[in-house]
Each structure stands twice: as C-alpha cells, then as structure tokens.
Design an enzyme around this catalytic site. Structure first.
Site, PDB file in Angstrom:
ATOM      1  N   CYS A   1      22.496   5.388 -24.454  1.00 34.46           N
ATOM      2  CA  CYS A   1      23.733   4.870 -24.117  1.00 34.46           C
ATOM      3  C   CYS A   1      24.803   5.931 -24.182  1.00 34.46           C
ATOM      4  CB  CYS A   1      23.973   3.384 -24.989  1.00 34.46           C
ATOM      5  SG  CYS A   1      23.147   2.013 -24.456  1.00 34.46           S
TER       6      CYS A   1
ATOM      7  N   HIS B   1      29.894   2.530 -25.887  1.00 36.01           N
ATOM      8  CA  HIS B   1      30.204   1.740 -27.166  1.00 36.01           C
ATOM      9  C   HIS B   1      30.775   2.864 -28.134  1.00 36.01           C
ATOM     10  CE1 HIS B   1      26.539   3.263 -29.288  1.00 36.01           C
ATOM     11  NE2 HIS B   1      25.880   3.265 -27.997  1.00 36.01           N
TER      12      HIS B   1
END
Length: 532
Positions: free
Chosen positions: A441, A422
């Site tokens: 992440c 992301h």
C-alpha cells in the site's frame, strides 16, 4: 498506312492500366478473402480486420501503386523521420522492396497503420509487468480512418496530430530524448573506475573523470575541468546530479552515485524511450481532478483543474511487496481505521514475534477474531502455545489508534488487490530518500491535510474525529481517479531531466519487449501468397 500502327500502340497503352487495375482489384480481393485472423505476406503477418476494412471500402483498389507510388514512398520516408524523434525505431517501419505490387500495397498499408498505432497507443501491451496500468485506459484508434485519410491525400502531420499524446510531459521527454541521443552520438562519457567513496576535501585520481562526466550533462561548468580534489564547486555539481537521480544529495561520491554516473548515454536513451512508451498508454486526457503517484519516485500529487494543489512524499511497496500500477478510483475516507492483518503478514511477521513474546498482540492493540469469544486472554494471544503453529491459524485485527499500522486516516481505492492510501505511525520513513518500504500500500506523508481537501464539508471536524478513536467512513461526493504510475524518467519545465532506478524491474522487461518488436519485414524470394 504506316500511321495506323502508332495509334494502335497508343490505344493499347490507354487500355492496359484499366486491365491492371481490374487484375489488381481481383488479386487483392482474393488475397483478403482468405479465412484467417492474420493475413500472411511472406513472413510478415498483417492485421486482417483492419486491412480488409480499408480495402473493402475502396472496392479492393490498390492504394499505393501506380500513380500513388511516389506519395507512398514520401509517406514512408516521413514516418521514419518522425519515428526517430518519438523514441520509435525507424527501421521497424521499412517496407521491403518486393516485386509483387499487390503484396507491397498491403505491406505499405499495414506499415502506415502500425506506425499510427505505435505512436498513438504504444507498441507493447500495458501490463503491470512492464509498468502499465492496463489496456482499458488507452485511447481508441481507428486505423482504417487513418489509412483512408492518408490515401485521400491528407498530410501525415495533420493526420497524426489528433492521435499522438498531447501531454506536456511527453513532449518534454522527447526533447530529453534528442539531447541524450546527441550525447550518445558524440561519444557519451568514460566509465569511472570503481573504488572507495570520495568525500569533501579528499583527493582521488578519478576526479578528473568525474569532472568531465558532470560537464557533459551540465552539472559542472567547463571551467572546472581540472583538479584531483573534491572541492566546493564539484561538491555542488555532485549534489545537483544526485538530486536529478533520486540519490541523497550529500555531495559525496559513493557507490550509488558512482553507479548512476556510469550508466551510459545509450542506456539513458533506452530508458527515456521506454518512458515515452508509457506516456502513449495513458488516456487521451486525464480527469481534471485526479491523484497521481509515481512509484519509482515515491511521490504524490493531487491535481485539480490542471493545477497541483498538493504534493508530498510517500512510501511505496518494497521489492518483495511491490505496489501494483493501476488506474482506479477513490471512493471514501476512513477516520481511525481498523486493520485486518493479511494472513501472509500474520504468518511471516507476527507469529515469530508471538513465539518470543506472548503479549505481543495485547501490546499492539490486536485481537483474534472469530475465536475465543468467551476467553478475553486467548483472544489476545495469551495462553496459546504458538510454537506448534507453522501458519497463523486465525484472523487478526488491530484496533484504531495512533499505533495502528494504517495510522489514523485511510483512503479506500476500488481495486481487487487490497491496495489503498493511508497514514502510518512510522513517520521517520518520510525522511529517507529511498522509500520503497511498505507491504504494497501507499503510505502518505500528510494524510490529514489530504482528507481536509477532499472532504471540505467535514474539514473542521476531522481533527476532533481523529482524537476520539471512533471509526468513521465518509464517502466522497464524487469518486476521484487515482493513477499509480511507473515513470523512471521525466523532464521538468526548465528542461532538467530526472532519472530513477528501475525499482521493480519493469523498465528491463519493457525494453526487452520493445526490442522484440523492432524487426522490420524481410523481403521474400517467393512472392506467392502463403497458405495457412
């Protein structure tokens, strides 16, 4: 009739091998008839299914005894020579000199098959704890077929070429292994004493040792061996060393640089060998189009048809929130995603902030879900006594926007760990050398550019979509394979060898596991089969 006696002896000599063969077959058949998942030869366990299959095909005839003994000895010598160049320990493939010919035959078969397996798919199970991406991606190996080909007389090299890793990265790392093994054999380098940082122009009695150290690994010319000053040629050499080791290339010799300089040649050999093991865990070939993220290097590559189409810096999980290694697929791209806050982050990070600032949720575009539907203020955390909670009691979501923790583009990955790629509003992190700073992440330096490459039909709309704050999910035409890898050593095309710190401790655990697997079988006093 004295001439008759020699004929009887000759006849006896002709008959004996047949009797031996029959006896050996019966002995091996009886040995393999034991009802056990593991066949025990002294203290050495053999994989029963593979060994039984191989000898059953042969009618339980010995493969490496009698006239085949010289070929067996040649193969064993060859695999030890090959093992040394592949980062495998030759002593792990020594067959003990035992008197029982049948047991020795079984041990030779097991050793040859184990070597082929170790070379092809590795010695250690590729779990996440050692930086592996799971056993399911490893290629399959037919050990029985390997033994069959070798017993039929096929050369070792021809048998092994189809099953060993074919990646350029693997073979470059083998060259690096040979280089560092030679450096270690030649004595490596001296330890540089600890002390204060050395900066440009400074004098220090340790610098002659630094010069010698950098000459050994090629960063500094041999003609620059003298001098107690951190001068321009030495600064450039230090920068080259720092660049190879993922250290800020400032040319100064600080604590991190000194630590890297003092890692021994022997330890670098073990590090390279561990990363060769990880290459063996890889599938026989990667998808022609894929994404590879090397976690210790915090580096991303998009590969299409064998060509790197995009490379960028990334931010990966910190030590407490490690990004797991995995082979997965990207299925869709989300423009202007919402962020549902994980309970652990809500409790550990957001709750303390709410105790100090009740307006924190409103100021960060967050609202409480599944509660206070009729009370807008409370859904934003206002009017609640947060001091009475030790654990955040509600679900929490952040609205889309430029300040969203996921940024404005998210790439969904198919996994059970809630890991994805992301964007991020914290763009300053990409300017840092050390980028293990996320909650697990992978944050991308150029997410919008990546989205345009992966969604060519929507590329001209993406900038407009990002600006309107509407959440849109766009499926990829075809799932894209993503590899989250853990490589702490690799070599460039020009032979430059790079090292990175063992960010999550996977190298340490892998080296320990590899060491446990190095013990060769030991000869036993009794050669009788061991009953379980």
């Amino acid at each position: 009739m004295s001439f008759i006696r020699p004929l009887y002896v000759a006849a006896a000599l002709v008959l004996i091998p047949g009797l031996f063969c029959a006896d050996a077959r019966a002995s091996i058949a009886a040995r393999l008839a034991e009802d056990s998942a593991v066949i025990q030869v002294g203290e050495h366990p053999l994989e029963s299914d593979l060994i039984r299959a191989f000898y059953s095909e042969r009618g339980f005839k010995a493969a490496w005894s009698g006239e085949a003994r010289p070929r067996a000895d040649k193969l064993l010598a060859q695999i030890q020579a090959v093992a040394a160049g592949e980062g495998l320990r030759p002593q792990a493939y020594v067959v003990p000199d035992i008197n029982n010919a049948d047991d020795r035959d079984l041990l030779i078969s097991e050793t040859l098959a184990r070597f082929a397996r170790d070379l092809s798919i590795g010695r250690v199970a590729p779990t996440r704890q050692v930086g592996g991406m799971g056993a399911e991606i490893r290629p399959k190996l037919d050990g029985t077929a390997i033994l069959r080909e070798l017993a039929a007389g096929r050369e070792l090299a021809a048998t092994l070429i189809p099953v060993q890793p074919a990646y350029a990265g693997y073979h470059r790392l083998k060259v690096a292994l040979a280089r560092y093994e030679k450096l270690a054999a030649d004595g490596g380098w001296s330890v540089i004493p600890d002390g204060p940082s050395i900066k440009a122009g400074m004098e220090d009695a340790r610098l002659p040792l630094v010069r010698k150290r950098l000459i050994v690994t090629g960063e500094l010319a041999a003609s620059q061996s003298q001098g107690n000053t951190l001068d321009a040629p030495l600064i450039e050499a230090v920068k080259r060393f720092q660049g190879r080791h993922g250290i800020d290339p400032d040319g100064a010799i600080g604590k991190q640089t000194l630590t890297a300089l003092n890692i021994s040649a022997e330890e670098r050999v073990r590090q390279v060998a561990a990363n060769l093991e990880r290459w063996r865990w890889m599938p026989r070939r990667l998808d022609s189009t894929h994404i590879a993220v090397n976690l210790p290097a915090a580096h991303f590559e998009l590969v299409r048809e064998g060509r790197i189409d995009m490379a960028m810096r990334v931010v990966v999980g910190d030590i407490q929130h490690q990004t797991p290694t995995m082979a997965t697929t990207m299925t869709s791209v989300v423009i202007n995603p919402t962020w549902t806050v994980p309970p652990s982050i809500a409790t550990k990070e957001i709750l303390p902030k709410l105790r100090k600032d009740p307006g924190y949720l409103a100021n960060n575009n967050m609202r409480i879900l599944d509660a206070f539907d009729g009370d807008f203020e409370k859904s934003q955390g206002l009017g609640i006594d947060w001091s009475k909670y030790s654990k955040f009691p509600y679900r929490l979501r952040q609205k889309p926007g430029s300040d969203n923790a996921l940024g404005q583009v998210k790439f969904n990955l198919d996994n059970g760990d809630d890991i994805y790629l992301h964007d991020t509003p914290k763009r300053q992190y990409f300017g840092r050398i050390f980028r293990a700073l996320s909650h697990g992440c992978v944050r991308l330096e150029r997410p919008t550019d990546l989205a345009k490459l992966l969604l060519p039909a929507q590329a001209d709309k993406l900038d407009e979509w990002v600006l309107d704050d509407t959440t849109r999910t766009v499926k990829l035409d075809k799932p894209l394979t993503v590899y989250l890898m853990y490589m702490t050593a690799w070599s460039d095309e020009d032979g430059t060898v790079h090292f990175r710190e063992d960010l999550y401790g996977h190298d340490s655990r892998l080296k320990t596991a590899l060491k446990r697997r190095q013990q060769p079988p030991q000869p036993q006093v009794s050669q009788e089969p061991v009953k379980k």
